[in-house]
Design a protein around this motif. Structure first.
Motif, PDB file in Angstrom:
ATOM      1  N   SER A  35      20.035   3.505   8.282  1.00  0.00           N
ATOM      2  CA  SER A  35      19.501   4.758   7.749  1.00  0.00           C
ATOM      3  C   SER A  35      18.042   4.831   8.189  1.00  0.00           C
ATOM      4  CB  SER A  35      19.572   4.730   6.222  1.00  0.00           C
ATOM      5  OG  SER A  35      18.761   3.652   5.756  1.00  0.00           O
ATOM      6  N   GLU A  36      17.382   5.943   7.890  1.00  0.00           N
ATOM      7  CA  GLU A  36      15.961   6.053   8.225  1.00  0.00           C
ATOM      8  C   GLU A  36      15.178   4.956   7.526  1.00  0.00           C
ATOM      9  OE1 GLU A  36      13.987   9.701   8.368  1.00  0.00           O
ATOM     10  OE2 GLU A  36      15.502  10.631   9.661  1.00  0.00           O
ATOM     11  N   GLU A  37      15.599   4.615   6.297  1.00  0.00           N
ATOM     12  CA  GLU A  37      14.897   3.582   5.534  1.00  0.00           C
ATOM     13  C   GLU A  37      14.949   2.244   6.267  1.00  0.00           C
ATOM     14  OE1 GLU A  37      17.089   5.838   3.977  1.00  0.00           O
ATOM     15  OE2 GLU A  37      15.238   6.929   3.481  1.00  0.00           O
ATOM     16  N   ILE A  38      16.119   1.928   6.784  1.00  0.00           N
ATOM     17  CA  ILE A  38      16.282   0.654   7.506  1.00  0.00           C
ATOM     18  C   ILE A  38      15.407   0.642   8.745  1.00  0.00           C
ATOM     19  CG2 ILE A  38      17.912  -0.713   8.895  1.00  0.00           C
ATOM     20  CD1 ILE A  38      18.453  -1.314   6.051  1.00  0.00           C
ATOM     21  N   ILE A  40      12.691   2.264   9.288  1.00  0.00           N
ATOM     22  CA  ILE A  40      11.297   2.100   8.857  1.00  0.00           C
ATOM     23  C   ILE A  40      11.032   0.655   8.431  1.00  0.00           C
ATOM     24  CG2 ILE A  40       9.593   2.759   7.058  1.00  0.00           C
ATOM     25  CD1 ILE A  40      10.992   5.601   7.156  1.00  0.00           C
ATOM     26  N   ALA A  41      12.003   0.091   7.718  1.00  0.00           N
ATOM     27  CA  ALA A  41      11.855  -1.287   7.251  1.00  0.00           C
ATOM     28  C   ALA A  41      11.736  -2.265   8.417  1.00  0.00           C
ATOM     29  CB  ALA A  41      13.038  -1.671   6.368  1.00  0.00           C
ATOM     30  N   LYS A  44       8.309  -1.946   9.822  1.00  0.00           N
ATOM     31  CA  LYS A  44       7.353  -2.571   8.902  1.00  0.00           C
ATOM     32  C   LYS A  44       7.361  -4.068   9.040  1.00  0.00           C
ATOM     33  CE  LYS A  44       5.698   0.158   5.222  1.00  0.00           C
ATOM     34  NZ  LYS A  44       6.676   1.129   4.659  1.00  0.00           N
ATOM     35  N   THR A  53       6.830   3.341  14.921  1.00  0.00           N
ATOM     36  CA  THR A  53       7.754   3.713  13.844  1.00  0.00           C
ATOM     37  C   THR A  53       8.302   5.121  14.098  1.00  0.00           C
ATOM     38  OG1 THR A  53       6.251   2.482  12.415  1.00  0.00           O
ATOM     39  CG2 THR A  53       8.001   3.752  11.329  1.00  0.00           C
ATOM     40  N   LEU A  57      12.126   6.390  14.759  1.00  0.00           N
ATOM     41  CA  LEU A  57      12.765   7.403  13.917  1.00  0.00           C
ATOM     42  C   LEU A  57      13.322   8.553  14.755  1.00  0.00           C
ATOM     43  CD1 LEU A  57      10.425   7.535  10.805  1.00  0.00           C
ATOM     44  CD2 LEU A  57      12.860   6.915  10.841  1.00  0.00           C
TER      45      LEU A  57
END
Lengths: 481, 250
Positions: A35-38, A40-41, A44, A53, A57
């Protein structure tokens, strides 16, 4: 005991993957899913700058809109992309200054692979940047290289230390939305290698990277970027083995080569990932995008020996943009049991007097399918482009297949394009002849296969050629019909 | 050295050898002659251990050891050499590389180290000179694009390099012109000594003028129907194979 075809088949089937061991190292693994969260993670975790980043995305958004390509001559169950963990790094985090600091178990793994760093260090002229799972563990010879201004490091490090170079070239040869797997890689790439050779510098040693997939259920997404500045030269070696596993492992790498005016890049690969067992279970899915761009008078030479993976989908290509540039592709692809390979190259002639050579050797045994797929494209402005292609197939037994799909598009009538293809079979008469001279069947096959592959093996750097020959022997032990 | 007792062999359902008896001792040269289809080449292949032939009865003993269940390469390691009537091509494998592999595999089987490179080179030079073989020839792919004569000369070159105890020459004369025949025969003669033996399989008497046999055997319909000294070959040449066939019937 004398061999019969049946016995040979049996022996072949019972042949287990030689490097099928698994190292138990504590890992820092992300939960499954994408997902977008992953994304980004991941970024990070790797302490990346904001632009990286955002680039990831953007790639992820392209990828979401894309579908898996289906044109290749391969059959497989499509991976569930939400059932894969997208990041895994060996746990003991710090960078090492010497081998003493490296986890002994990791060193043991390297030893099993026959690539003990101690040895590697002593071996003349080979610097090794080892990628164990995703994070670069150790880099040798860095100092020697630094003296010449050569940068050879992990791509993560390059993003931090040399952002101007990465920013300028990443995605310049393989754009984010180039294809499904390239987009996926661009979003989630874990690590990989970065190499920059400054103007006029001839890299004094072969640069090598060993890749290894080690974490169950972890897809591996390597990103490699090699930049040869004007008038420079580099020979880059990439070699891989992986432990055996039940689940399919997805591997989607991207390799980009940039050869500026008068530069030369020689990129050699020996790939020996787990091909699956004799039933075709397990094994690595290898969907790779490799492409290089040649500016004026530049030369890129791809040499590959592909013996592993359950599925290989790979077309190292050259964009011959500059006038008088040269592209070469030398390939040996071996498939056995239920392996499937759809591999070849694209030579895109854009500049004047551009030349390309394609030599492809496919060896199929067991129930495997081996396809060559190639495109030679001559642009309307590419005056006097020349191409020579040769595709040879060697079959063992009656259950395997060899296929050739050569595509030619010439839009300039000064183009000269040649294509040659042959298919042959290892015969019992050849085996008996060797047997009669005291050469047993396994050795005989190795001899015949090496002979068949000689033109390509000759293109490999010396130390790699030996390893490649060994791999050919391992991959085909006992297979004849 | 070689003792064959009542050997029967077939390929698929067809019986080809129907009770061969033959004894070859060290230091001897035997010629096996016979019309086409009499089983000459089959006999050679069976001694060498070719899979497609099934031995249904009888025995082949080599230096007192039963060869049944002995793989072709093991027979080679024991010192049996077959010069093929139709040597196969192995593209990309040079004459030198092939013979090097063959020699070192045999040495390995005997628990020996690889032959040192300088010794190997010296031997290759020696034997290729003996057989009037050009340096360039040695780097060509094995039998690929060779003329009939080159193929046969290469077989004898391998024979010279491997120095077997028993050499079986299967129609080595076919495809050779008279000069090549002489070179090949001289080569074989130079290799002969009291410890090894040669079995020459031929259709014609011609080769036997150069490689003079101690014994001549006539093969007909899977059996040795007549044996004698070297004069038998001449008689056969003169009277033709029909003579033997008639005698057999009679």
């Amino acid at each position: 005991m004398a061999y019969t075809e049946e016995e040979l088949k049996k022996e072949l089937e019972t042949k287990e993957y030689e490097y099928g061991f698994y190292t138990d190292i504590e890992s820092d693994t992300f939960p499954k899913g994408l997902s977008e969260e992953i994304v980004i993670a991941i970024s990070k975790k790797k302490e990346e700058p904001e632009w990286m980043t955002q680039w990831r995305l953007e790639s992820f958004r392209y990828w979401k809109e894309m579908v898996e390509p289906e044109w290749a001559n391969i059959k497989y169950k499509k991976p569930d992309f939400q059932d894969i963990s997208y990041y895994s790094a060996p746990n003991k985090k710090p960078k090492y200054n010497s081998l003493d600091e490296v986890d002994p178990e990791l060193l043991e793994t390297f030893k099993k692979l026959g690539i003990s760093l101690d040895e590697q260090k002593k071996l003349a002229g080979v610097a090794v940047d080892i990628v164990m799972d995703s994070v670069s563990v150790t880099t040798t010879f860095k100092k020697t290289l630094a003296e010449k201004g050569i940068i050879f490091c992990s791509i993560s490090e390059a993003i931090k230390e040399h952002p101007e170079l990465v920013k300028k070239y990443i995605g310049s040869v393989v754009p984010q939305k180039d294809n499904f797997y390239a987009a996926l890689n661009s979003a989630v790439f874990s690590d990989g290698s970065f190499c920059y050779i400054p103007k006029g510098v001839r890299c004094p040693m072969e640069l090598s990277t060993y890749f290894r997939i080690n974490q169950a259920g972890t897809g591996q997404f390597e990103r490699t970027l090699v930049i040869a500045d004007k008038g420079s030269y580099v020979s880059y070696l990439e070699g891989c083995t992986a432990p055996s596993r039940d689940e399919n492992q997805l591997h989607a790498a991207v390799v980009e080569l940039i050869a500026l005016d008068d530069a030369e890049i020689k990129y050699s690969t020996v790939q020996n990932w787990f091909p699956g067992d004799k039933e075709g279970k397990g094994g690595v899915y290898n969907f790779v995008t490799k492409r290089g761009i040649c500016e004026k008078n530049a030369k890129i030479s791809w040499t590959q020996v592909e013996t592993g993976s359950a599925i290989t989908w790979k077309y190292p290509s050259c964009i011959l943009k500059g006038d008088n540039s040269i592209g070469e592709f030398y390939s040996i692809a071996v498939t056995n049991n239920h392996q499937q390979a759809d591999t070849g190259t694209k030579m895109v002639h854009l500049g004047k007097n551009t030349r390309s050579t394609i030599i492809s050797k496919g060896i199929s045994a067991g129930k495997s399918q081996n396809s060559y797929r190639g495109l030679v494209q001559v642009n309307s402005r590419a005056e006097n482009a020349r191409n020579f292609s040769q595709c040879d197939s060697l079959l063992m037994g009656n259950e395997c297949g060899a296929h050739t799909f050569p595509y030619i598009e010439a839009k300039n009538k000064t183009a000269q394009i040649e294509h040659e293809a042959t298919t042959s079979k290892i015969g019992e008469d050849q085996i008996f002849y060797c047997n009669q001279r005291g050469i047993d069947t396994e050795k005989a096959i190795a001899l015949i296969v090496n002979g068949f592959s000689r033109e390509v093996l000759n293109k490999l750097p010396m130390e790699f050629a030996v390893e490649a020959q060994k791999l050919l022997e391992i991959s085909l032990e006992g297979s004849v019909g | 050295m070689l003792k064959i007792n009542n050997l029967h062999a077939r390929v698929e359902e067809k019986e080809i050898l129907k009770g061969i008896n033959l004894e070859v001792n060290a230091g001897e040269v035997h010629a096996i002659m016979g019309p086409n289809g009499s089983g000459k080449s089959t006999l050679a292949s069976v001694i060498a251990g070719k899979e497609e032939f099934e031995v249904t009865r009888g025995k082949i003993l080599f230096e007192g050891e039963d060869l049944d269940d002995t793989a072709p390469e093991e027979r080679a390691h024991k010192g049996i050499f077959l010069s093929f009537q139709y040597p196969v091509e192995i593209p990309g494998v040079s004459v030198t590389n092939f013979i090097k592999t063959a020699i070192n595999e045999s040495r390995k089987a005997r628990g020996m180290e690889d032959m040192p490179a300088n010794q190997m080179l010296k031997k290759i030079r020696e034997k290729s000179e003996m057989l009037d073989i050009d340096r360039k020839f040695l780097s060509r792919s094995l039998n690929e694009g060779f003329s009939g004569g080159e193929k046969k000369r290469n077989e004898i070159f391998q024979l010279a390099m491997l120095e077997p105890k028993l050499a079986i020459l299967d129609e080595t004369d076919s495809g050779l012109d008279i000069d090549a025949l002489r070179i090949v025969a001289n080569g074989v003669n130079k290799l002969r000594n009291k410890d090894n033996a040669v079995v020459v399989i031929t259709h014609y008497q011609r080769l036997l003028e150069y490689i003079v046999p101690d014994f001549v055997h006539v093969l007909h319909d899977g059996k040795i129907v007549k044996s004698g000294g070297k004069e038998l070959a001449l008689e056969l040449e003169e009277k033709g194979y029909d003579w033997v066939k008639q005698e057999t019937v009679a």
